[in-house]
Design a protein around this motif. Structure first.
Motif, PDB file in Angstrom:
ATOM      1  N   ILE A   1       0.832  -1.201   0.000  1.00  6.82           N
ATOM      2  CA  ILE A   1       0.000   0.000   0.000  1.00  6.82           C
ATOM      3  C   ILE A   1       0.868   1.254   0.000  1.00  6.82           C
ATOM      4  O   ILE A   1       0.543   2.244  -0.665  1.00  6.82           O
ATOM      5  N   THR A   2       1.965   1.236   0.743  1.00  4.70           N
ATOM      6  CA  THR A   2       2.825   2.427   0.737  1.00  4.70           C
ATOM      7  C   THR A   2       3.447   2.629  -0.639  1.00  4.70           C
ATOM      8  O   THR A   2       3.583   3.761  -1.111  1.00  4.70           O
ATOM      9  N   ALA A   3       3.843   1.531  -1.306  1.00  8.10           N
ATOM     10  CA  ALA A   3       4.360   1.665  -2.667  1.00  8.10           C
ATOM     11  C   ALA A   3       3.281   2.206  -3.593  1.00  8.10           C
ATOM     12  O   ALA A   3       3.557   3.030  -4.474  1.00  8.10           O
ATOM     13  N   LEU A   4       2.041   1.775  -3.391  1.00  8.53           N
ATOM     14  CA  LEU A   4       0.936   2.269  -4.211  1.00  8.53           C
ATOM     15  C   LEU A   4       0.699   3.756  -3.960  1.00  8.53           C
ATOM     16  O   LEU A   4       0.428   4.523  -4.893  1.00  8.53           O
ATOM     17  N   ALA A   5       0.783   4.175  -2.692  1.00  8.61           N
ATOM     18  CA  ALA A   5       0.625   5.600  -2.391  1.00  8.61           C
ATOM     19  C   ALA A   5       1.686   6.434  -3.083  1.00  8.61           C
ATOM     20  O   ALA A   5       1.412   7.512  -3.628  1.00  8.61           O
ATOM     21  N   GLU A   6       2.913   5.917  -3.105  1.00 10.51           N
ATOM     22  CA  GLU A   6       3.985   6.623  -3.806  1.00 10.51           C
ATOM     23  C   GLU A   6       3.688   6.699  -5.297  1.00 10.51           C
ATOM     24  O   GLU A   6       3.865   7.745  -5.927  1.00 10.51           O
ATOM     25  N   ASP A   7       3.202   5.590  -5.871  1.00  7.81           N
ATOM     26  CA  ASP A   7       2.863   5.589  -7.290  1.00  7.81           C
ATOM     27  C   ASP A   7       1.769   6.599  -7.600  1.00  7.81           C
ATOM     28  O   ASP A   7       1.808   7.272  -8.636  1.00  7.81           O
ATOM     29  N   CYS A   8       0.785   6.709  -6.716  1.00  9.85           N
ATOM     30  CA  CYS A   8      -0.315   7.653  -6.949  1.00  9.85           C
ATOM     31  C   CYS A   8       0.188   9.094  -6.947  1.00  9.85           C
ATOM     32  O   CYS A   8      -0.269   9.916  -7.751  1.00  9.85           O
ATOM     33  N   LEU A   9       1.102   9.405  -6.052  1.00 11.16           N
ATOM     34  CA  LEU A   9       1.647  10.762  -6.019  1.00 11.16           C
ATOM     35  C   LEU A   9       2.500  11.036  -7.251  1.00 11.16           C
ATOM     36  O   LEU A   9       2.435  12.114  -7.840  1.00 11.16           O
ATOM     37  N   LEU A  10       3.296  10.066  -7.655  1.00 10.25           N
ATOM     38  CA  LEU A  10       4.106  10.232  -8.857  1.00 10.25           C
ATOM     39  C   LEU A  10       3.219  10.434 -10.083  1.00 10.25           C
ATOM     40  O   LEU A  10       3.550  11.193 -10.992  1.00 10.25           O
ATOM     41  N   ALA A  11       2.089   9.719 -10.116  1.00  5.43           N
ATOM     42  CA  ALA A  11       1.193   9.790 -11.259  1.00  5.43           C
ATOM     43  C   ALA A  11       0.196  10.934 -11.161  1.00  5.43           C
ATOM     44  O   ALA A  11      -0.596  11.139 -12.088  1.00  5.43           O
ATOM     45  N   GLY A  12       0.195  11.673 -10.061  1.00  8.14           N
ATOM     46  CA  GLY A  12      -0.743  12.784  -9.909  1.00  8.14           C
ATOM     47  C   GLY A  12      -2.188  12.342  -9.822  1.00  8.14           C
ATOM     48  O   GLY A  12      -3.078  13.012 -10.343  1.00  8.14           O
ATOM     49  N   LEU A  13      -2.464  11.231  -9.163  1.00  8.38           N
ATOM     50  CA  LEU A  13      -3.827  10.694  -9.058  1.00  8.38           C
ATOM     51  C   LEU A  13      -4.443  11.130  -7.730  1.00  8.38           C
ATOM     52  O   LEU A  13      -4.596  10.342  -6.801  1.00  8.38           O
ATOM     53  N   ALA A  14      -4.819  12.397  -7.649  1.00  6.07           N
ATOM     54  CA  ALA A  14      -5.366  12.932  -6.403  1.00  6.07           C
ATOM     55  C   ALA A  14      -6.673  12.258  -6.028  1.00  6.07           C
ATOM     56  O   ALA A  14      -6.966  12.067  -4.839  1.00  6.07           O
ATOM     57  N   ASP A  15      -7.478  11.850  -7.030  1.00  7.10           N
ATOM     58  CA  ASP A  15      -8.772  11.237  -6.729  1.00  7.10           C
ATOM     59  C   ASP A  15      -8.618   9.835  -6.147  1.00  7.10           C
ATOM     60  O   ASP A  15      -9.533   9.342  -5.473  1.00  7.10           O
ATOM     61  N   ALA A  16      -7.489   9.189  -6.409  1.00  8.00           N
ATOM     62  CA  ALA A  16      -7.293   7.839  -5.874  1.00  8.00           C
ATOM     63  C   ALA A  16      -6.714   7.855  -4.467  1.00  8.00           C
ATOM     64  O   ALA A  16      -6.814   6.858  -3.747  1.00  8.00           O
ATOM     65  N   LEU A  17      -6.114   8.976  -4.052  1.00  9.29           N
ATOM     66  CA  LEU A  17      -5.435   9.017  -2.757  1.00  9.29           C
ATOM     67  C   LEU A  17      -6.350   8.753  -1.564  1.00  9.29           C
ATOM     68  O   LEU A  17      -5.931   8.066  -0.630  1.00  9.29           O
ATOM     69  N   PRO A  18      -7.588   9.279  -1.523  1.00 16.52           N
ATOM     70  CA  PRO A  18      -8.419   8.986  -0.339  1.00 16.52           C
ATOM     71  C   PRO A  18      -8.594   7.491  -0.095  1.00 16.52           C
ATOM     72  O   PRO A  18      -8.453   7.024   1.037  1.00 16.52           O
ATOM     73  N   ALA A  19      -8.896   6.714  -1.146  1.00 18.02           N
ATOM     74  CA  ALA A  19      -9.077   5.272  -0.968  1.00 18.02           C
ATOM     75  C   ALA A  19      -7.765   4.613  -0.557  1.00 18.02           C
ATOM     76  O   ALA A  19      -7.750   3.725   0.318  1.00 18.02           O
ATOM     77  N   VAL A  20      -6.672   5.049  -1.147  1.00 18.47           N
ATOM     78  CA  VAL A  20      -5.369   4.471  -0.800  1.00 18.47           C
ATOM     79  C   VAL A  20      -5.001   4.827   0.636  1.00 18.47           C
ATOM     80  O   VAL A  20      -4.483   3.990   1.384  1.00 18.47           O
ATOM     81  N   MET A  21      -5.287   6.054   1.042  1.00 20.03           N
ATOM     82  CA  MET A  21      -4.936   6.478   2.395  1.00 20.03           C
ATOM     83  C   MET A  21      -5.771   5.754   3.441  1.00 20.03           C
ATOM     84  O   MET A  21      -5.273   5.413   4.518  1.00 20.03           O
ATOM     85  N   ARG A  22      -7.047   5.495   3.134  1.00 19.29           N
ATOM     86  CA  ARG A  22      -7.872   4.723   4.077  1.00 19.29           C
ATOM     87  C   ARG A  22      -7.308   3.311   4.240  1.00 19.29           C
ATOM     88  O   ARG A  22      -7.200   2.802   5.353  1.00 19.29           O
ATOM     89  N   ALA A  23      -6.959   2.694   3.132  1.00 19.64           N
ATOM     90  CA  ALA A  23      -6.377   1.352   3.215  1.00 19.64           C
ATOM     91  C   ALA A  23      -5.041   1.378   3.941  1.00 19.64           C
ATOM     92  O   ALA A  23      -4.729   0.471   4.737  1.00 19.64           O
ATOM     93  N   LEU A  24      -4.264   2.434   3.722  1.00 16.70           N
ATOM     94  CA  LEU A  24      -2.967   2.549   4.379  1.00 16.70           C
ATOM     95  C   LEU A  24      -3.133   2.717   5.882  1.00 16.70           C
ATOM     96  O   LEU A  24      -2.438   2.069   6.680  1.00 16.70           O
TER      97      LEU A  24
END
Length: 750
Positions: A472-495
């Motif tokens: 999940i932390t690697a996924l959070a990093e990928d989301c920030l690199l990719a500029g996927l702000a809309d995906a961050l809430p779901a990733v952060m909840r899982a994290l």
């Protein structure tokens, strides 16, 4: 009129064109999936440039796909273009991909496309090799070149008649070759051929693999052929044209076996007059562009040598072997290094085809094409490096696109190792477009119709499915690199959920660096990382509490990976913003590790070194810790491990020992005091530590050891260490800070 060809053969292609021009059939049937009939008109579009391939894929499972490549010198492509230019009807008459893609993979291996057959016991045969052997040739490719590719002008239909007769004999001997799919395909071909003859009479030309020609002349009934097709599985299928490359033609895929020299075949097709002279001139141009000394006289001599070799070998004209031998001897002066360049750039080549905008495509592919054009990122078959400055708008958008595609499994670009600075404003990518990426894009189309929407949905799906904190932390990093702000809430909840449940301090330590990097990337990319910072701070607190007990009582094997985790956490805390309180707690953790007797020597030495580098202990404090670790009461293996942790090459310990005479003296004295019976046990670890130093560091340490303690040189500020003062001069060291702030464009503290 049955024209049996070898796929991707320029000689066959020229023969097909000549026969079609002479006979002017009303209809042309081409071996290929029947679904391609709807795509025929696109071949006449000015935007279509071979090599290209027909792509068919299952709509419900895009990963199940097949390609039918065509180059400019492919007989199928020549027949297709001739029919479109002359107004003749053109149809693909092979078994539909809807059946092929639905079939059991064990039904057939899918490689017998006119180039190979098999005998009943499962052993495969190569029809061309069989014919070459009968003719007395050991090399099937050389036989084919002599008989077809290098033949002179004459009756263009003669080779097709001869091949049909030869293949008929082979089919009588080997039957279907153990490939039941051939029987089914050929039954479908016969049905389509009957339909065409019913509509156009005898004015029908068939272009297919020579292996199939005897089967198309068999006298069978319609009922018998339909019986072979009864009950075939079927899937919903989509088809389109996609770009292909010469390099991909050299692999086993689609039509028949791969060809070894697509670039050479393309040259033979486009330059039928004086091909050797033209080829050698191209080789000379390539070598001159790479700063190899090649003159016109070299070209003349190479052509003469190639013609002489062909005459000595009894060949009608110089082939690729003779031309290559002449190029090696004359233009390359016998060296294989420049010849490898010629093979890569010319004999194979990186030509990438193009398809028109009107070609069918999934919505995701259309959005990707639009983004590629707006960002001026043209897909290319040849690998190239792309340097990005993330502070610039276009480069930032390019970075986000490439990271989004990687998240979707479309690896068009790969970060260049060692060139992408973590947490900086620069990235370096290596880009290469492979035809298979069209399939990956089609597969990713289930996640959305645009790259951003699909990447967002894919990230949310991965967050729900992730089972480890590191994922999940690697996924959070990928989301920030990719500029996927809309995906961050779901990733952060899982994290947050996973971090609250995970009690393994090693897992926490492995997850923190990715979060710290992500926070730094947010500084450059302008992404809101407040929630991520809260999770990172919580992880850091839990690491500070759980790490000391986790390090106690470990053996040497378990201590080595934990040292890496400690180093990663130490670097990560330096990246976290507003973490001064956490860093103070971390300093306390390092003090506990450095002074706890139950902590392995490797970890105690590493903690002491981190404290020293950060200025958290004075110089005499490091000497005190080293003195305790190397005291007579310490076990030699544990003391050697302490030295590895403190002065190992990974921590730059060699320079530290060169510059600090007291620490060097302590190590020297300990080494001299190790008992002979224990020295053999600690020697491997010591050699691993000291042998990994740079040669200059080892030489300096050897010279200092040879001088002995207190043997300083002239002008030395302290005995035994030439050129070094007893302690660093902070005032002189701070003088460089204004220049550093200017170079880094940062503000100096008040």
């Amino acid at each position: 009129m049955l024209l049996g060809v070898r796929h991707h053969g320029p000689g066959s292609a020229r023969g097909v064109r000549a026969v079609l021009e002479a006979e002017r059939p009303a209809a042309v049937l081409i071996e290929g999936p029947a679904e391609a009939d709807a795509l025929v008109e696109l071949a006449a579009d000015p935007g279509m440039r071979p090599p290209v391939a027909l792509l068919a894929h299952a709509l419900d499972d895009p990963g199940r796909a097949a390609f039918w490549p065509m180059a400019e010198f492919s007989p199928e492509w020549v027949a297709l273009r001739w029919a479109l230019e002359r107004g003749a009807a053109v149809r693909f008459f092979d078994l539909p991909a809807a059946h092929t893609l639905a079939a059991d993979p064990t039904w057939d291996d899918g490689e017998n496309e006119g180039e190979e057959g098999a005998v009943g016991d499962g052993a495969r045969i190569d029809p061309v090799a069989e014919l070459a052997g009968v003719a007395g040739y050991e090399d099937a490719e050389r036989w084919w070149e002599d008989v077809v590719e290098l033949r002179g002008d004459g009756d263009p239909a003669a080779p097709f008649r001869a091949l049909a007769e030869a293949m008929g004999a082979l089919r009588e001997a080997y039957g279907h070759g153990g490939h039941p799919r051939d029987l089914v395909r050929e039954a479908y071909m016969r049905l389509r051929l009957r339909e065409a003859r019913k509509e156009f009479g005898d004015s029908v030309a068939v272009v297919c693999g020579a292996w199939h020609v005897p089967a198309l002349t068999l006298r069978t009934t319609v009922a018998a052929d339909r019986a072979l097709l009864k009950g075939l599985p079927k899937v919903r299928t989509g088809a389109t044209w996609v770009p292909w490359t010469h390099r991909r033609l050299a692999r086993r895929s689609g039509y028949g076996a791969g060809i070894d020299a697509p670039g050479w075949y393309a040259h033979l097709f486009t330059a039928p007059d004086r091909p050797v002279e033209r080829w050698t001139t191209r080789v000379a141009g390539l070598l001159r562009a790479e700063d190899h000394p090649v003159s016109p006289a070299h070209v003349v001599e190479a052509v003469r040598l190639a013609e002489t070799l062909a005459a000595l070998r009894g060949r009608p004209r110089p082939g690729l072997d003779e031309t290559t031998d002449a190029v090696r001897a004359v233009l390359c002066e016998g060296s294989d290094a420049p010849l490898a360049l010629v093979r890569d750039r010319l004999v194979v080549g990186d030509v990438l085809g193009e398809v028109p905008e009107g070609a069918p495509a999934v919505p995701l592919q259309r959005d990707l094409t639009r983004r590629q054009r707006s960002l001026r990122l043209k897909p290319e078959a040849e690998e190239r490096e792309l340097a990005l400055d993330l502070r610039k708008g276009t480069d930032g958008d390019r970075s986000r696109l490439l990271h989004r595609l990687r998240l979707l499994g479309v690896h068009w670009g790969e970060p260049a190792p060692g060139r992408t600075g973590t947490g900086t404003f620069r990235e370096t990518w290596r880009l290469r477009w492979e035809p298979e990426l069209h399939v990956r894009v089609a597969e990713a189309g289930v996640w959305g119709t645009t790259v951003e929407a699909a990447a967002t949905a894919r990230a949310e799906g991965r967050a729900l499915a992730a089972t480890t904190l590191g994922d999940i932390t690697a996924l959070a990093e990928d989301c920030l690199l990719a500029g996927l702000a809309d995906a961050l809430p779901a990733v952060m909840r899982a994290l947050a959920d996973r971090a609250a449940l995970d009690t393994d301090v090693v897992h926490l330590a492995r997850a923190l660096p990715a979060l710290a990097r992500a926070l730094r990337y947010g500084d450059v990319r302008g992404t809101d990382t407040a929630a991520l910072g809260e999770v990172a701070a919580g992880l850091a607190e839990r690491i500070c509490v759980g790490l000391p007990p986790a390090c106690a009582g470990l053996d040497a094997d378990a201590a080595a990976p934990l040292r890496e985790r400690i180093e990663e956490v130490h670097r990560a805390l330096g990246l976290l913003p507003d973490a001064e309180g956490t860093r103070e707690r971390w300093t306390g953790v390092l003090h506990r590790l450095a002074t706890h007797d139950r902590v392995p020597g490797l970890l105690r030495g590493r903690a002491a070194r981190l404290l020293l580098d950060e200025g958290r202990i004075p110089d005499d404090g490091a000497a005190l810790l080293m003195g305790r670790a190397l005291s007579p009461g310490a076990r030699p293996p544990d003391a050697a491990a302490w030295i590895d942790g403190f002065a190992g090459t990974a921590s730059g310990g060699g320079l530290l020992l060169v510059h600090d005479e007291r620490l060097r003296g302590l190590v020297d004295a300990w080494l001299a005091s190790v008992p002979a019976e224990a020295f053999t046990d600690v020697l491997p670890l010591l050699r691993r530590t000291f042998a990994a130093y740079e040669p200059g560091v080892r030489r300096a340490l050897g010279e200092l050891a040879a001088r002995g303690p207190g043997a300083g040189g002239p002008g030395a500020s302290t005995p035994g260490v030439p050129g070094f003062a007893p302690a660093p001069d902070r005032e002189r060291a701070d003088a460089v800070l204004p220049l550093l702030h200017l170079v880094l464009d940062t503000e100096a503290p008040a």
